[in-house]
Design an enzyme around this catalytic site. Structure first.
Site, PDB file in Angstrom:
ATOM      1  N   LEU A   1      -0.911  -3.703  -1.775  1.00 49.54           N
ATOM      2  CA  LEU A   1      -0.484  -2.866  -2.899  1.00 49.54           C
ATOM      3  C   LEU A   1      -1.677  -2.025  -3.321  1.00 49.54           C
ATOM      4  CD1 LEU A   1       1.625  -5.093  -5.357  1.00 49.54           C
ATOM      5  CD2 LEU A   1       2.405  -3.069  -4.125  1.00 49.54           C
ATOM      6  N   ASP A   2      -1.444  -0.756  -3.638  1.00 54.70           N
ATOM      7  CA  ASP A   2      -2.523   0.088  -4.160  1.00 54.70           C
ATOM      8  C   ASP A   2      -3.107  -0.544  -5.416  1.00 54.70           C
ATOM      9  OD1 ASP A   2      -2.165   1.970  -2.167  1.00 54.70           O
ATOM     10  OD2 ASP A   2      -0.797   3.212  -3.348  1.00 54.70           O
ATOM     11  N   PRO A   3      -4.393  -0.297  -5.701  1.00 57.11           N
ATOM     12  CA  PRO A   3      -5.026  -0.918  -6.880  1.00 57.11           C
ATOM     13  C   PRO A   3      -4.255  -0.732  -8.181  1.00 57.11           C
ATOM     14  CG  PRO A   3      -6.698   0.063  -5.506  1.00 57.11           C
ATOM     15  CD  PRO A   3      -5.373   0.455  -4.894  1.00 57.11           C
TER      16      PRO A   3
END
Length: 302
Positions: free
Chosen positions: A46-48
């Site tokens: 997942l993106d930050p």
């Protein structure tokens, strides 16, 4: 001789409801520390700034990671209309703007073109490798990044809400390798207004739901204590998309030694991938052939 890895031989899945502001790797490291686990990994980055399901595998469950990575996933996300960024999300720099704003009907009609098998170009700021280097590293260094389109199966893409003219909330169910940021970018281009992701949440991934997820606060509160094991789910949940075959104790012994083992099958076809169990515990994953499972992965469970 390699150095012996420290920690517990603990196996299972932990479904984390990831908060914004942390990388997926940072979450995995925290989980490994909290459980004092020898081995840990996750099933899909997942993106930050994204939130939601991050499925973390411990011990023997890491052998089932590919089956969750390949599973269908669902996301809700907000698209900001009228601006494109270099990262295709709100973290990047605005590189173009538009005064055009589509109607709700325009959006719903455009979404139809993103359903089924589509060709998608990943964001330039992504972990895709180009000649052995991550695309985002090349992009950060100012190099021109050219990424090839790749197929993506989109099961569903619908509009949930239109809070104002500048934003639309969508929900997407898709297969492996989908980039929500690319959907936002391409939708904005198709509508002639540009767009990027403002907020993103993974609501489920394979058998794991965000509403069942554990928070980092819960993990911190019970870190290093016996009580933390209550959050673990059986590694068998990572095999939910494969048919289960029962095996005999003799068959289980053969499978654990890497040999074909006899299984009881009814609805499984020759050559189909399946997993064998003994008393509810996964023994191996493999290919079913003529009454036997030919193992490709073997689980070492007590």
């Amino acid at each position: 001789m390699g150095r012996k890895r420290k920690g517990r031989d603990i196996s299972g899945w932990l479904v984390v409801d990831k908060p914004a502001g942390l990388t997926s790797t940072a979450v995995v490291n925290k989980v490994r520390w909290a459980f004092d686990a020898k081995k840990a990994g996750h099933a899909g980055t997942l993106d930050p700034e994204a939130t939601g399901v991050l499925a973390v595998a411990l011990g023997e469950a890491t052998k089932t990671v590919p089956f969750i990575t390949d599973a269908m996933k669902a996301y809700t996300f907000t698209v900001t209309l009228g601006a494109a960024t270099n990262t295709d999300d709100a973290e990047g720099e605005v590189i173009a703007t538009s005064a055009e704003r589509p109607t709700d009907d325009d959006i719903k009609e455009a979404l139809l073109g993103f359903i089924g098998e589509i060709q998608q170009v990943p964001p330039k700021f992504s972990a895709v490798k180009i000649d052995g280097q991550r695309a985002y590293k090349l992009a950060r260094d100012g190099e021109e990044v050219e990424l090839s389109a790749r197929p993506l199966w989109v099961e569903e893409l619908v509009m949930l809400d239109r809070p104002d003219a500048d934003h639309v909330v969508l929900e997407m169910t898709c297969g492996k390798g989908g980039y929500v940021r690319s959907i936002a970018r391409d939708l904005g281009e198709k509508l002639g207004c540009l767009g990027h992701v403002r907020e993103l949440r993974r609501i489920w991934s394979g058998p794991f739901d965000a509403e069942d997820g554990v928070t980092l606060e819960q993990i911190d509160a019970l870190a290093k204590s016996p009580e933390i094991d209550q959050f673990l789910r059986p590694l068998e949940e990572g095999l939910a998309d494969l048919p289960e075959l029962k095996c005999t104790p003799q068959g289980a012994t053969r499978l654990r030694n890497g040999n074909p083992g006899m299984v009881i099958a009814s609805d499984v076809e020759y050559g189909e991938e399946a997993w064998a169990s003994l008393e509810g515990k996964a023994v191996a994953v493999g290919t079913f052939k003529a009454g036997e499972l030919h193992p490709s992965r073997v689980f070492n469970q007590d």
